[in-house]
Design a protein around this motif. Sequence first.
Motif, PDB file in Angstrom:
ATOM      1  N   ILE A  63       0.843  -1.202   0.000  1.00 21.55           N
ATOM      2  CA  ILE A  63       0.000   0.000   0.000  1.00 21.55           C
ATOM      3  C   ILE A  63       0.874   1.247   0.000  1.00 21.55           C
ATOM      4  O   ILE A  63       1.844   1.325   0.750  1.00 21.55           O
ATOM      5  CB  ILE A  63      -0.990   0.031   1.188  1.00 21.55           C
ATOM      6  CG1 ILE A  63      -0.258  -0.023   2.524  1.00 21.55           C
ATOM      7  CG2 ILE A  63      -2.015  -1.090   1.091  1.00 21.55           C
ATOM      8  CD1 ILE A  63      -1.143   0.273   3.713  1.00 21.55           C
ATOM      9  N   TRP A  64       0.532   2.211  -0.874  1.00 18.85           N
ATOM     10  CA  TRP A  64       1.236   3.488  -0.927  1.00 18.85           C
ATOM     11  C   TRP A  64       0.596   4.400  -1.956  1.00 18.85           C
ATOM     12  O   TRP A  64      -0.124   3.972  -2.835  1.00 18.85           O
ATOM     13  CB  TRP A  64       2.722   3.328  -1.253  1.00 18.85           C
ATOM     14  CG  TRP A  64       3.081   2.355  -2.337  1.00 18.85           C
ATOM     15  CD1 TRP A  64       3.539   1.076  -2.161  1.00 18.85           C
ATOM     16  CD2 TRP A  64       3.024   2.555  -3.766  1.00 18.85           C
ATOM     17  NE1 TRP A  64       3.770   0.480  -3.383  1.00 18.85           N
ATOM     18  CE2 TRP A  64       3.462   1.364  -4.378  1.00 18.85           C
ATOM     19  CE3 TRP A  64       2.643   3.606  -4.582  1.00 18.85           C
ATOM     20  CZ2 TRP A  64       3.535   1.205  -5.760  1.00 18.85           C
ATOM     21  CZ3 TRP A  64       2.708   3.450  -5.964  1.00 18.85           C
ATOM     22  CH2 TRP A  64       3.149   2.265  -6.536  1.00 18.85           C
ATOM     23  N   ILE A  65       0.890   5.670  -1.801  1.00 27.69           N
ATOM     24  CA  ILE A  65       0.714   6.641  -2.868  1.00 27.69           C
ATOM     25  C   ILE A  65       2.075   7.304  -3.015  1.00 27.69           C
ATOM     26  O   ILE A  65       2.634   7.829  -2.049  1.00 27.69           O
ATOM     27  CB  ILE A  65      -0.409   7.671  -2.624  1.00 27.69           C
ATOM     28  CG1 ILE A  65      -0.433   8.657  -3.800  1.00 27.69           C
ATOM     29  CG2 ILE A  65      -0.286   8.372  -1.289  1.00 27.69           C
ATOM     30  CD1 ILE A  65      -1.695   9.467  -3.915  1.00 27.69           C
ATOM     31  N   ALA A  66       2.641   7.190  -4.208  1.00 31.62           N
ATOM     32  CA  ALA A  66       3.984   7.699  -4.451  1.00 31.62           C
ATOM     33  C   ALA A  66       3.923   8.807  -5.489  1.00 31.62           C
ATOM     34  O   ALA A  66       3.231   8.677  -6.496  1.00 31.62           O
ATOM     35  CB  ALA A  66       4.893   6.574  -4.934  1.00 31.62           C
ATOM     36  N   ASP A  67       4.652   9.891  -5.228  1.00 38.56           N
ATOM     37  CA  ASP A  67       4.702  10.967  -6.204  1.00 38.56           C
ATOM     38  C   ASP A  67       6.137  11.221  -6.609  1.00 38.56           C
ATOM     39  O   ASP A  67       7.058  11.089  -5.816  1.00 38.56           O
ATOM     40  CB  ASP A  67       4.045  12.242  -5.668  1.00 38.56           C
ATOM     41  CG  ASP A  67       4.847  12.933  -4.599  1.00 38.56           C
ATOM     42  OD1 ASP A  67       5.676  13.786  -4.953  1.00 38.56           O
ATOM     43  OD2 ASP A  67       4.648  12.627  -3.409  1.00 38.56           O
ATOM     44  N   GLY A  68       6.291  11.549  -7.892  1.00 39.33           N
ATOM     45  CA  GLY A  68       7.607  11.856  -8.409  1.00 39.33           C
ATOM     46  C   GLY A  68       7.559  12.100  -9.901  1.00 39.33           C
ATOM     47  O   GLY A  68       6.531  11.910 -10.549  1.00 39.33           O
ATOM     48  N   ASN A  69       8.689  12.496 -10.421  1.00 39.16           N
ATOM     49  CA  ASN A  69       8.795  12.836 -11.838  1.00 39.16           C
ATOM     50  C   ASN A  69      10.056  12.203 -12.397  1.00 39.16           C
ATOM     51  O   ASN A  69      10.871  12.867 -13.020  1.00 39.16           O
ATOM     52  CB  ASN A  69       8.817  14.361 -11.999  1.00 39.16           C
ATOM     53  CG  ASN A  69       8.712  14.777 -13.446  1.00 39.16           C
ATOM     54  OD1 ASN A  69       8.105  14.095 -14.261  1.00 39.16           O
ATOM     55  ND2 ASN A  69       9.322  15.892 -13.781  1.00 39.16           N
ATOM     56  N   TYR A  70      10.241  10.908 -12.140  1.00 42.75           N
ATOM     57  CA  TYR A  70      11.456  10.222 -12.542  1.00 42.75           C
ATOM     58  C   TYR A  70      11.170   9.281 -13.703  1.00 42.75           C
ATOM     59  O   TYR A  70      10.165   8.584 -13.721  1.00 42.75           O
ATOM     60  CB  TYR A  70      12.042   9.429 -11.360  1.00 42.75           C
ATOM     61  CG  TYR A  70      12.515  10.333 -10.259  1.00 42.75           C
ATOM     62  CD1 TYR A  70      13.798  10.863 -10.282  1.00 42.75           C
ATOM     63  CD2 TYR A  70      11.674  10.694  -9.215  1.00 42.75           C
ATOM     64  CE1 TYR A  70      14.239  11.721  -9.285  1.00 42.75           C
ATOM     65  CE2 TYR A  70      12.101  11.550  -8.209  1.00 42.75           C
ATOM     66  CZ  TYR A  70      13.378  12.058  -8.247  1.00 42.75           C
ATOM     67  OH  TYR A  70      13.807  12.911  -7.270  1.00 42.75           O
ATOM     68  N   GLY A  71      12.083   9.257 -14.643  1.00 47.07           N
ATOM     69  CA  GLY A  71      11.987   8.348 -15.775  1.00 47.07           C
ATOM     70  C   GLY A  71      12.891   7.155 -15.557  1.00 47.07           C
ATOM     71  O   GLY A  71      13.268   6.830 -14.434  1.00 47.07           O
ATOM     72  N   GLY A  72      13.252   6.496 -16.627  1.00 48.66           N
ATOM     73  CA  GLY A  72      14.167   5.367 -16.570  1.00 48.66           C
ATOM     74  C   GLY A  72      13.648   4.238 -15.715  1.00 48.66           C
ATOM     75  O   GLY A  72      12.440   3.990 -15.622  1.00 48.66           O
ATOM     76  N   GLU A  73      14.571   3.558 -15.068  1.00 48.38           N
ATOM     77  CA  GLU A  73      14.235   2.393 -14.252  1.00 48.38           C
ATOM     78  C   GLU A  73      13.268   2.753 -13.120  1.00 48.38           C
ATOM     79  O   GLU A  73      12.348   2.001 -12.814  1.00 48.38           O
ATOM     80  CB  GLU A  73      15.519   1.777 -13.676  1.00 48.38           C
ATOM     81  CG  GLU A  73      15.285   0.541 -12.844  1.00 48.38           C
ATOM     82  CD  GLU A  73      16.569  -0.040 -12.279  1.00 48.38           C
ATOM     83  OE1 GLU A  73      16.503  -0.635 -11.193  1.00 48.38           O
ATOM     84  OE2 GLU A  73      17.642   0.112 -12.913  1.00 48.38           O
ATOM     85  N   VAL A  74      13.466   3.911 -12.508  1.00 50.77           N
ATOM     86  CA  VAL A  74      12.599   4.327 -11.398  1.00 50.77           C
ATOM     87  C   VAL A  74      11.169   4.538 -11.895  1.00 50.77           C
ATOM     88  O   VAL A  74      10.202   4.052 -11.294  1.00 50.77           O
ATOM     89  CB  VAL A  74      13.151   5.593 -10.718  1.00 50.77           C
ATOM     90  CG1 VAL A  74      12.139   6.200  -9.759  1.00 50.77           C
ATOM     91  CG2 VAL A  74      14.438   5.259  -9.991  1.00 50.77           C
ATOM     92  N   GLY A  75      11.007   5.257 -12.997  1.00 54.50           N
ATOM     93  CA  GLY A  75       9.684   5.472 -13.557  1.00 54.50           C
ATOM     94  C   GLY A  75       9.017   4.177 -13.961  1.00 54.50           C
ATOM     95  O   GLY A  75       7.813   3.977 -13.739  1.00 54.50           O
ATOM     96  N   GLU A  76       9.783   3.274 -14.563  1.00 59.79           N
ATOM     97  CA  GLU A  76       9.237   1.977 -14.974  1.00 59.79           C
ATOM     98  C   GLU A  76       8.771   1.164 -13.763  1.00 59.79           C
ATOM     99  O   GLU A  76       7.709   0.555 -13.790  1.00 59.79           O
ATOM    100  CB  GLU A  76      10.284   1.187 -15.771  1.00 59.79           C
ATOM    101  CG  GLU A  76      10.675   1.815 -17.088  1.00 59.79           C
ATOM    102  CD  GLU A  76       9.541   1.877 -18.097  1.00 59.79           C
ATOM    103  OE1 GLU A  76       8.667   0.991 -18.082  1.00 59.79           O
ATOM    104  OE2 GLU A  76       9.535   2.826 -18.900  1.00 59.79           O
ATOM    105  N   THR A  77       9.583   1.163 -12.713  1.00 56.15           N
ATOM    106  CA  THR A  77       9.212   0.434 -11.488  1.00 56.15           C
ATOM    107  C   THR A  77       7.945   1.022 -10.888  1.00 56.15           C
ATOM    108  O   THR A  77       7.028   0.286 -10.497  1.00 56.15           O
ATOM    109  CB  THR A  77      10.365   0.484 -10.464  1.00 56.15           C
ATOM    110  OG1 THR A  77      11.536  -0.083 -11.054  1.00 56.15           O
ATOM    111  CG2 THR A  77      10.010  -0.267  -9.193  1.00 56.15           C
ATOM    112  N   LEU A  78       7.877   2.334 -10.826  1.00 53.62           N
ATOM    113  CA  LEU A  78       6.703   3.003 -10.270  1.00 53.62           C
ATOM    114  C   LEU A  78       5.441   2.626 -11.044  1.00 53.62           C
ATOM    115  O   LEU A  78       4.435   2.222 -10.460  1.00 53.62           O
ATOM    116  CB  LEU A  78       6.906   4.523 -10.294  1.00 53.62           C
ATOM    117  CG  LEU A  78       5.745   5.383  -9.814  1.00 53.62           C
ATOM    118  CD1 LEU A  78       5.456   5.142  -8.337  1.00 53.62           C
ATOM    119  CD2 LEU A  78       6.049   6.856 -10.069  1.00 53.62           C
ATOM    120  N   LEU A  79       5.496   2.745 -12.358  1.00 54.09           N
ATOM    121  CA  LEU A  79       4.319   2.443 -13.170  1.00 54.09           C
ATOM    122  C   LEU A  79       3.963   0.960 -13.118  1.00 54.09           C
ATOM    123  O   LEU A  79       2.777   0.605 -13.098  1.00 54.09           O
ATOM    124  CB  LEU A  79       4.539   2.892 -14.615  1.00 54.09           C
ATOM    125  CG  LEU A  79       4.712   4.390 -14.831  1.00 54.09           C
ATOM    126  CD1 LEU A  79       4.941   4.695 -16.312  1.00 54.09           C
ATOM    127  CD2 LEU A  79       3.537   5.181 -14.300  1.00 54.09           C
TER     128      LEU A  79
END
Length: 183
Positions: A63-79
């Motif tokens: 459970i979480w709500i995560a905010d950020g504006n990161y691409g690459g591996e971090v963005g892929e993991t988030l999505l």
Amino acid sequence: MIPKRIALVGPVASGKSTLAAAIAAHTGLPHLDLDELFWGPRWTPVGPELFHTRVRDALASDIWIADGNYGGEVGETLLARAELVIWLDLPLRVCLPRLIRRSLRRAGTRQELFAGNRETFSHLLARDSILWWGPAHHRRHCRRWAEHLHPDQADGQPVVHLNRPHAITGRLRSLGLLAPKEA
């Protein structure tokens, strides 16, 4: 039913952290600000390997709500981990005044941000200042999210695309993510 893992993305000063905190307060989801995982003392980014590890560990939770504006591996993991993506797709003419007000307020109050960092008036005038960086990268960030979150690219993942500031609160209330309007 409220999703248990929500990603909130968008350009600098689109309102990601403020909105994520409001959703967290209403839903009880823990709020993860990816900037807290990225910045070290004296505005020094942590190394990429440590940042990726921190993000993977934080997003491993159920459970979480995560905010950020990161691409690459971090963005892929988030999505990949999110059950719902909220995409704040606001124009620079909206984000820039917000960025200026926010930065001046933070510098004036000496508000502590991530890893003990504070925005200062002298830092805001530097060439690597968020006041320069945010507008310079705005279009690139908007294009990146448009490519990743376009209906043909989102792999069926639910995306709430918000591109009009005055409609954001109402839309998120209708989804049960924000408290109903007080009478």
